[in-house]
Write an enzyme that holds these catalytic residues in place. Structure first.
Site, short mmCIF file in Angstrom:
data_model
loop_
_atom_site.label_atom_id
_atom_site.label_comp_id
_atom_site.label_asym_id
_atom_site.label_seq_id
_atom_site.Cartn_x
_atom_site.Cartn_y
_atom_site.Cartn_z
N LYS A 74 -19.10 41.55 49.96
CA LYS A 74 -19.55 40.25 49.47
C LYS A 74 -20.27 40.45 48.14
O LYS A 74 -20.97 41.47 47.95
CB LYS A 74 -20.51 39.68 50.53
CG LYS A 74 -20.97 38.27 50.32
CD LYS A 74 -21.81 37.84 51.53
CE LYS A 74 -22.35 36.44 51.44
NZ LYS A 74 -23.08 36.04 52.65
N SER A 149 -21.55 31.70 54.45
CA SER A 149 -21.29 31.94 53.05
C SER A 149 -20.37 33.13 52.78
O SER A 149 -19.84 33.24 51.67
CB SER A 149 -22.62 32.17 52.33
OG SER A 149 -23.28 33.29 52.87
N SER A 173 -23.90 33.38 58.39
CA SER A 173 -22.90 33.58 57.34
C SER A 173 -21.87 34.67 57.56
O SER A 173 -20.93 34.78 56.76
CB SER A 173 -23.60 33.86 56.01
OG SER A 173 -23.96 32.65 55.43
N1 GLN Z 1 -24.90 28.38 56.29
C1 GLN Z 1 -26.27 28.76 56.37
C2 GLN Z 1 -27.02 28.27 55.17
O1 GLN Z 1 -26.48 27.57 54.41
C3 GLN Z 1 -26.37 30.23 56.57
C4 GLN Z 1 -26.36 31.01 55.32
C5 GLN Z 1 -26.36 32.48 55.53
O2 GLN Z 1 -26.35 32.99 56.65
N2 GLN Z 1 -26.43 33.18 54.43
O3 GLN Z 1 -28.16 28.56 55.00
#
Ligand code: GLN
Length: 477
Positions: A74, A149, A173
């Protein structure tokens, strides 16, 4: 999958150069459509690394399981020779100045970095639509999001552009995109893997780990990146990693799985629910004990997350001030003063979702509101953790949905923040309490979209959780 590739390498059915070239051509062929990668590593460097592995094999030397195995990471992990944008305009031209510990560990074991994957800006989002660059498509249905994400990593693994990819999980994420793309996503116990070299989102919640095709692969990669790192004071050096724990036998017949009723109530898509219930029945039919349990604090997990996470985000992202990072001075040499630099760089460099969370985070930490929001959320955090501790005295693991919905269409939720935030309703609890959790693909909907089963284990039960996951994977077939 990783072990198969390893066997092919040592049996000389394929060379490491052929393997790397194979993945590079897959990327060239498929990524035009999927958009999983933000940048690729230098081809010559990739092939040179592969050649070295081939030489070793030629000479009859033993190679490590990950030696010559390509992977993706990532784009919020520093890796020398690549840019690290974190999906943000403010870091668009930021060259990595060292290797994150996870990258270094993988490289030391001979794994080969192919490139960096797309993500929501600073890991804030559930669909990759918050990336400052482009949206990644779900390989299972190109009209749908891959989740987020770590959507680029999940899509890369699903479409076989990399055998495995690293992601980061702050609220879901890794697991939610894994569930949306039909791959395996593992979030280890907090502290099990070093965060050094990860662009921080919310430091008390962030964890790095792999997205893979199988639970066995998740274990292979986890084992090679886990452990104490002097560069991250929150990383752990615990019996979690002892050989004895790694080698204990797992028997499904001796295992009690809890099914928390709060995770199967309103808000859960009917199709997801139906398939999960069938999966749980299958697990039961193999001799596991299934027990309904209650996690009474679960309704407070998401609100608690949306206070603690932005508070930490506002502190962590203060460093992107237009001077140390994200300089706008080159493009706009006429800034009036320091304040102007801050306003212009942060105003232009950060996207809407990031700015929203910065405002929210600053607000909950401000004097006068701190006690009402931040302190309260920390107290709720403790109660959520106690809830998990209590339930794990009754059961070995929990079985829950990973995501409340099937993968949604690109654009479907961009204007509905609450709907987007609800994507993580079942995953944030594990981050808040630090316990490990894994998402496994368990079924497909009638329109062929993947559904993920989440297995949550007690704090530091990572290896047993991975064993349980392997055994459930066999049951699901
Ligand atoms: N979707 C969640 C957020 O928007 C989790 C993000 C993540 O785990 N980095 O915060």
């Amino acid at each position: 999958m990783i072990n198969e590739l390893h066997q092919k390498l040592i049996n000389k059915e394929i060379t490491a150069v052929e393997l790397a070239n194979g993945y590079l051509s897959k990327i060239q062929e498929k990524d035009k459509e999927i958009n999983a990668f933000i940048s690729l590593a230098d081809k010559e460097t990739i092939l040179k690394q592969a050649e070295q592995v081939d030489e070793k094999i030629e000479k009859g030397k033993e190679i490590n399981i990950l030696e010559g195995i390509p992977f993706a990471a990532k784009d919020n992990m520093l890796a020398l020779g690549t840019k690290t944008t974190a999906g943000s305009k403010i870091l668009e031209n930021y060259e990595s100045i060292f290797d994150a510990t996870v990258i270094q560990k993988l490289r030391n074991q001979g794994a080969i970095l192919l490139g960096k994957t797309n993500m929501d800006e600073f890991a804030m989002g559930s669909s990759t639509e918050n990336s400052a660059f482009f949206t990644t498509k779900n390989p299972c249905d190109l009209e749908r999001v891959p989740g987020g994400s770590s959507g680029g990593s999940a899509a890369a693994v699903k479409s076989e552009m990399a055998p495995f990819a690293l992601g980061s999980d702050t609220g879901g994420s890794i697991r939610q995109p894994a569930s949306f793309c039909g791959v395996v996503g593992f979030k280890p116990s907090y502290g099990a893997v070093s965060r050094y070299g990860l662009v921080a989102m919310a430091s008390s919640l962030d964890v790095i780990s792999p997205l893979t095709r199988t639970a066995e692969d998740a274990e292979i990669v986890f084992k090679s990146i886990a452990g104490k790192d002097p560069m991250d004071s929150t990383s752990l050096d615990l019996p979690l990693f002892s050989e004895e724990i790694q080698n204990t036998q797992f028997r499904i017949q001796n295992t009690v799985f809890g099914v928390p009723k709060e995770y199967f109530g309103p808000g859960l898509d009917e199709t997801v629910k139906k398939h999960l219930e069938e999966t749980i029945k299958k697990i039961e039919s193999q001799g596991a004990q299934i027990k309904e349990v209650s996690l009474k604090m679960s309704p407070y997990a998401l609100p608690c997350y949306y206070i603690i996470m932005p508070a930490e985000v506002s502190a962590n992202l203060a460093r992107f001030d237009g001077i140390r990072y994200g300089s706008i001075l080159k493009s706009q040499p006429s800034v009036a003063n320091l304040r102007d630099i801050y306003f212009k760089s942060r105003g232009k460099g950060f996207g809407a979702e990031v700015r929203r969370r910065l405002v929210l985070g600053t607000y909950v930490l401000s004097s006068g509101y701190y006690d009402a929001y931040y302190k309260k959320a920390q107290q709720v955090r403790r109660l959520i953790t106690e809830d998990f501790n209590k339930v794990f005295q009754e059961v070995d693991f929990l079985l829950t949905p990973t995501s409340p919905t099937l993968p949604f269409k690109i654009g479907e939720k961009v204007d509905n923040l609450l709907a987007m935030y609800l994507s993580d309703i079942f995953t944030v609890g594990a981050n808040i309490s630090g316990v490990p959790a894994i998402s496994l693909p368990c079924a497909k909907s009638e329109n062929n979209l993947p559904i993920g089963l989440q297995i949550i284990g007690p704090y530091l039960s990572d290896y047993s959780l991975l064993k349980a996951a392997k055994s459930i994977e066999d049951i699901i077939g």
